[in-house]
Design an enzyme around this catalytic site. Structure first.
Site, short mmCIF file in Angstrom:
data_model
loop_
_atom_site.label_atom_id
_atom_site.label_comp_id
_atom_site.label_asym_id
_atom_site.label_seq_id
_atom_site.Cartn_x
_atom_site.Cartn_y
_atom_site.Cartn_z
N GLU A 43 0.86 -1.18 0.00
CA GLU A 43 0.00 0.00 0.00
C GLU A 43 0.90 1.24 0.00
O GLU A 43 1.53 1.55 1.02
CB GLU A 43 -0.83 -0.07 1.29
CG GLU A 43 -1.93 0.92 1.43
CD GLU A 43 -3.17 0.52 0.69
OE1 GLU A 43 -3.27 -0.63 0.21
OE2 GLU A 43 -4.02 1.39 0.53
N ASP A 117 -0.40 11.88 -4.34
CA ASP A 117 -0.33 13.34 -4.51
C ASP A 117 -0.35 13.65 -6.01
O ASP A 117 0.47 13.09 -6.76
CB ASP A 117 0.95 13.88 -3.86
CG ASP A 117 0.96 13.64 -2.35
OD1 ASP A 117 -0.12 13.77 -1.73
OD2 ASP A 117 2.02 13.29 -1.81
N LYS A 121 0.92 20.94 -11.07
CA LYS A 121 1.67 21.83 -11.96
C LYS A 121 2.58 21.02 -12.89
O LYS A 121 3.25 20.09 -12.43
CB LYS A 121 2.53 22.80 -11.15
CG LYS A 121 1.71 23.79 -10.35
CD LYS A 121 2.58 24.76 -9.60
CE LYS A 121 1.67 25.73 -8.84
NZ LYS A 121 2.34 26.37 -7.71
N ASP A 153 -8.71 11.16 -7.97
CA ASP A 153 -9.84 12.05 -8.28
C ASP A 153 -9.36 13.23 -9.12
O ASP A 153 -10.08 14.19 -9.29
CB ASP A 153 -10.49 12.57 -6.99
CG ASP A 153 -9.52 13.37 -6.15
OD1 ASP A 153 -8.30 13.09 -6.22
OD2 ASP A 153 -9.96 14.28 -5.42
N THR A 188 -12.03 6.82 1.77
CA THR A 188 -11.28 7.63 2.74
C THR A 188 -11.65 9.09 2.56
O THR A 188 -12.44 9.43 1.68
CB THR A 188 -9.75 7.48 2.55
OG1 THR A 188 -9.40 7.98 1.26
CG2 THR A 188 -9.29 6.06 2.71
N GLU A 191 -11.59 10.52 -0.96
CA GLU A 191 -12.71 10.21 -1.83
C GLU A 191 -13.96 10.98 -1.40
O GLU A 191 -14.70 11.49 -2.25
CB GLU A 191 -12.99 8.70 -1.82
CG GLU A 191 -14.08 8.34 -2.82
CD GLU A 191 -14.02 6.88 -3.26
OE1 GLU A 191 -13.41 6.07 -2.54
OE2 GLU A 191 -14.59 6.57 -4.31
C1 LIG Z 1 -3.14 12.23 -0.85
S1 LIG Z 1 -2.50 11.15 0.33
C2 LIG Z 1 -3.51 9.68 0.16
C3 LIG Z 1 -3.49 8.80 1.38
C4 LIG Z 1 -4.26 7.48 1.29
N1 LIG Z 1 -3.76 6.63 0.22
C5 LIG Z 1 -5.74 7.68 1.17
O1 LIG Z 1 -6.31 7.34 0.12
O2 LIG Z 1 -6.34 8.17 2.12
C6 LIG Z 1 -0.95 10.66 -0.40
C7 LIG Z 1 0.01 10.09 0.62
O3 LIG Z 1 1.19 9.61 -0.04
C8 LIG Z 1 2.30 9.85 0.80
N2 LIG Z 1 3.51 9.83 -0.03
C9 LIG Z 1 3.84 10.70 -1.00
N3 LIG Z 1 5.01 10.37 -1.58
C10 LIG Z 1 5.43 9.22 -0.96
C11 LIG Z 1 6.57 8.38 -1.11
N4 LIG Z 1 7.51 8.65 -2.02
N5 LIG Z 1 6.68 7.30 -0.31
C12 LIG Z 1 5.73 7.03 0.61
N6 LIG Z 1 4.62 7.79 0.80
C13 LIG Z 1 4.47 8.87 0.03
C14 LIG Z 1 1.99 11.20 1.42
O4 LIG Z 1 2.71 11.41 2.62
C15 LIG Z 1 0.49 11.10 1.65
O5 LIG Z 1 0.17 10.64 2.94
#
Ligand SMILES: C[S@@+](CC[C@H](N)C(=O)[O-])C[C@H]1O[C@@H](n2cnc3c(N)ncnc32)[C@H](O)[C@@H]1O
Length: 209
Positions: A43, A117, A121, A153, A188, A191
């Site tokens: 995950e 994420d 940009k 999304d 989550t 969503e």
């Molecule tokens: C927008 S959140 C989505 C969280 C979760 N998957 C959800 O659907 O609720 C994206 C997550 O990816 C993590 N993240 C971003 N780049 C990462 C990386 N290179 N390795 C591990 N986690 C990362 C961020 O810290 C963040 O918590």
């Protein structure tokens, strides 16, 4: 972090945590990490851990390895693991791509990338997790028939994901287009926010040949 998260991190990290160091790749032995040989779901970017904990609870015959850089999210997942009495979850702290580099080829049953994420940009697109070289790395760690499941999304990212995944010669689109929303992917806050804002969520499910 809340007191509860601080407490969970301190007590549970030694048993359930895996540090992913920056720098040279460190090999990861999954049967050793989980104490058994079972199919493993990775995950990526588990956030606060709600999805991971819910899916692991509903799927006790597979092991779930969450990787996240955000410490409060890691602590929250550890708390959920304890509260749910889950034995099939481990939590890695660090960069997902470094962790994956330390896994042997073909060891994963599935990789989940839920609401990564979007880096909207154009000059930041190179930071996106779903891009050709990263997909080739992730796919190499899947077993034959294993799935790479992404959800977003962000419409433009969804299209870019589809283009990237379609272009990988070792991946097959399991649904011939965007997948129907699978019931096993928990809702989550990302969503819920998208639904409230009227943004459709795209699921992309591909299998390794
Ligand atoms: C927008 S959140 C989505 C969280 C979760 N998957 C959800 O659907 O609720 C994206 C997550 O990816 C993590 N993240 C971003 N780049 C990462 C990386 N290179 N390795 C591990 N986690 C990362 C961020 O810290 C963040 O918590």
């Amino acid at each position: 972090m809340s007191d509860r998260q601080t407490d969970a991190l301190g007590r549970l990290w030694p048993a359930y945590g895996l540090n992913v160091p920056d720098g040279p790749v460190v090999p990861v032995d999954l049967p050793d990490l989980f104490g058994r040989r079972a199919p493993v779901v990775l995950e990526i970017g588990s956030g606060m851990g709600d999805s991971t904990a819910a899916m692991a609870a509903a799927d006790p015959d597979r092991d779930y390895l969450a990787v996240e850089v955000h410490t409060p999210g890691i602590a929250n997942l550890l708390d959920l693991v304890e509260r749910g009495g889950l034995r099939n979850v481990r939590v890695a702290e660090g960069d997902a791509l470094s962790l994956v580099s330390g896994l042997p080829e073909g060891v994963l049953d599935a990789v989940h990338v839920f609401f990564p994420d979007p880096w909207p940009k154009t000059r930041h697109h190179k930071r996106r997790i779903i891009q050709p070289a990263h997909v080739a790395l992730l796919r190499s760690r899947l077993r034959s028939g294993g799935t790479l499941h992404c959800a977003t999304d962000w419409a433009e990212y969804a299209e870019a994901m589809r283009e990237t995944l379609d272009a990988d010669p070792e991946l097959v689109d399991a649904y011939g287009g965007f997948a129907p929303r699978p019931a096993h992917r928990p809702v989550t806050k990302f969503e819920r926010r998208a639904i409230t804002a009227g943004r459709p969520v795209a699921d992309l499910i591909y299998r390794r040949r």
